[in-house]
Design a protein around this motif. Structure first.
Motif, mmCIF file in Angstrom:
data_model
loop_
_atom_site.group_PDB
_atom_site.id
_atom_site.type_symbol
_atom_site.label_atom_id
_atom_site.label_comp_id
_atom_site.label_asym_id
_atom_site.label_seq_id
_atom_site.Cartn_x
_atom_site.Cartn_y
_atom_site.Cartn_z
ATOM 1 N N SER A 43 75.280 72.321 78.829
ATOM 2 C CA SER A 43 74.795 70.869 78.849
ATOM 3 C C SER A 43 74.987 70.661 77.106
ATOM 4 C CB SER A 43 73.421 70.420 79.068
ATOM 5 O OG SER A 43 73.283 70.812 80.502
ATOM 6 N N GLN A 83 73.585 65.867 83.129
ATOM 7 C CA GLN A 83 72.997 66.553 84.146
ATOM 8 C C GLN A 83 71.691 65.772 84.401
ATOM 9 O OE1 GLN A 83 71.782 70.233 82.630
ATOM 10 N NE2 GLN A 83 71.243 71.033 84.623
ATOM 11 N N ASP A 160 78.385 67.177 84.226
ATOM 12 C CA ASP A 160 77.481 68.179 84.005
ATOM 13 C C ASP A 160 76.417 68.554 85.061
ATOM 14 O OD1 ASP A 160 75.855 70.116 82.938
ATOM 15 O OD2 ASP A 160 75.061 68.966 81.308
ATOM 16 N N GLU A 161 76.965 69.618 85.920
ATOM 17 C CA GLU A 161 76.202 70.168 87.046
ATOM 18 C C GLU A 161 76.109 69.091 88.090
ATOM 19 O OE1 GLU A 161 73.647 73.187 87.297
ATOM 20 O OE2 GLU A 161 73.588 73.893 84.994
HETATM 21 MG MG LIG Z 1 72.552 72.116 81.600
#
Ligand SMILES: [Mg+2]
Ligand SMILES: Nc1ncnc2c1ncn2[C@@H]1O[C@H](COP(=O)(O)OP(=O)(O)OP(=O)(O)O)[C@@H](O)[C@H]1O
Length: 287
Positions: A43, A83, A160-161
């Motif tokens: 991140s 995220q 992000d994820e």
């Molecule tokens: Mg992260």
């Protein structure tokens, strides 16, 4: 051809944590995976590329433009799905996209409307365009997140994820969506799910403690393990001894029996060969 070039990047937070430690990367069209455990710095790297925070040192260029020095360029050409999106305001999906599109500089109302409708259709949310986003399920929120990241036709998309917490069907749908947009732009995807990277990414970097441990194609990483991984079922009490004598790269239970996989150039006695996987390669590169 798009090109993202990161050189000797460092990010040290005010509390002294070195989240990015001298990372250099070159990425071109297609989907690039950033694979690493919790706290690896994924991140931090993505937020730095997205211009949400300044690097401590190093440079980031996109198609030759220094994007640390020219945040306006990032704003125009980059889409980011963070995220943690935080709290959604109580407005409809359509109105929220409208608001975000204006912030992104999509000035022409007719163009804005057609873009929003097209995106809602693409992420399969057109039927719920008048519903408030905070009432959406996790998967719908993530698909909405992709729609907002795609506003303004960005050339670089950072997610992000995005599949964390999605059920298998929704995760699959989401991955298909990502894959379909990655043909003529760069999509950078972070995850700790090896399978997502294996399915989607033509290239990946394994990141740990702010450092790149390996970079390459999934197939190359898998090939590097050929003939070098061996497995054995052992008793739990023997694990420590095996750990001291071998390079144990993974351990898992199969119907409660402990199996270990070790990395060795020559077959150790009592072990069987294992067909290498990206997951084993990932564990092998982690230190
Ligand atoms: Mg992260
Ligand atoms: N704003 C911040 N201030 C101080 N330290 C931070 C900050 N953000 C992240 N860190 C630290 O930097 C390191 C990397 O964190 P980061 O969130 O980038 O990792 P990550 O790979 O995204 O992890 P995860 O998979 O859990 O999301 C961690 O040690 C984290 O505690």
């Amino acid at each position: 051809m798009k090109r993202l070039e990161i050189k000797t990047l460092q990010k040290i937070y005010p509390n002294g944590v070195k989240a990015i430690d001298n990372i250099s990367l070159e990425i071109s069209n297609g989907m690039f995976g950033l694979l690493g455990p919790n706290g690896a710095g994924k991140s931090s790297l993505m937020k730095t590329i997205a211009g949400l925070q300044k690097p401590t040192s190093g440079t980031i260029h996109f198609n030759g433009v220094d994007i640390v020095k020219e945040p306006a360029f990032v704003k125009k050409s980059l889409g980011f799905l963070p995220q943690d999106f935080g709290v959604y305001p109580k407005v409809s999906a359509y109105n929220l996209l409208e608001h975000l599109a204006i912030l992104k500089g999509v000035g022409n109302p007719r163009e804005r409307k057609s873009q929003i409708i097209n995106l809602l259709e693409k992420v399969n949310l057109l039927a719920v365009k008048n519903k408030e986003v905070y009432t959406f399920s996790g998967g719908m929120k993530q698909r909405f997140g992709v729609a907002q990241a795609l506003l303004g036709n960005p050339q670089l998309i950072i997610v992000d994820e995005p599949t964390a917490g999605l059920d298998p069907e929704e995760r699959n749908r989401f991955n298909m969506l990502l894959s379909s947009i990655s043909e003529d732009v760069i999509v950078m995807l972070s995850t700790h799910l090896v399978e997502d990277v294996f399915n989607l990414c033509s290239k990946l970097a394994i990141i740990q403690q702010g450092t790149i441990r390996a970079i390459g194609k999934p197939s190359e990483m898998i090939a590097s393990l050929k003939g070098k991984v061996w497995t054995k079922a052992i008793d739990h009490s023997e694990l420590q001894a095996y750990r001291s004598n071998y390079k144990v790269i993974s351990q898992h239970l199969v119907e409660r029996v402990l199996h270990i996989s070790v990395y060795a150039n020559v077959q150790p006695s009592g072990f069987f060969p294992v067909t290498p996987t990206l997951e084993l390669a990932y564990f092998q590169y982690l230190q």
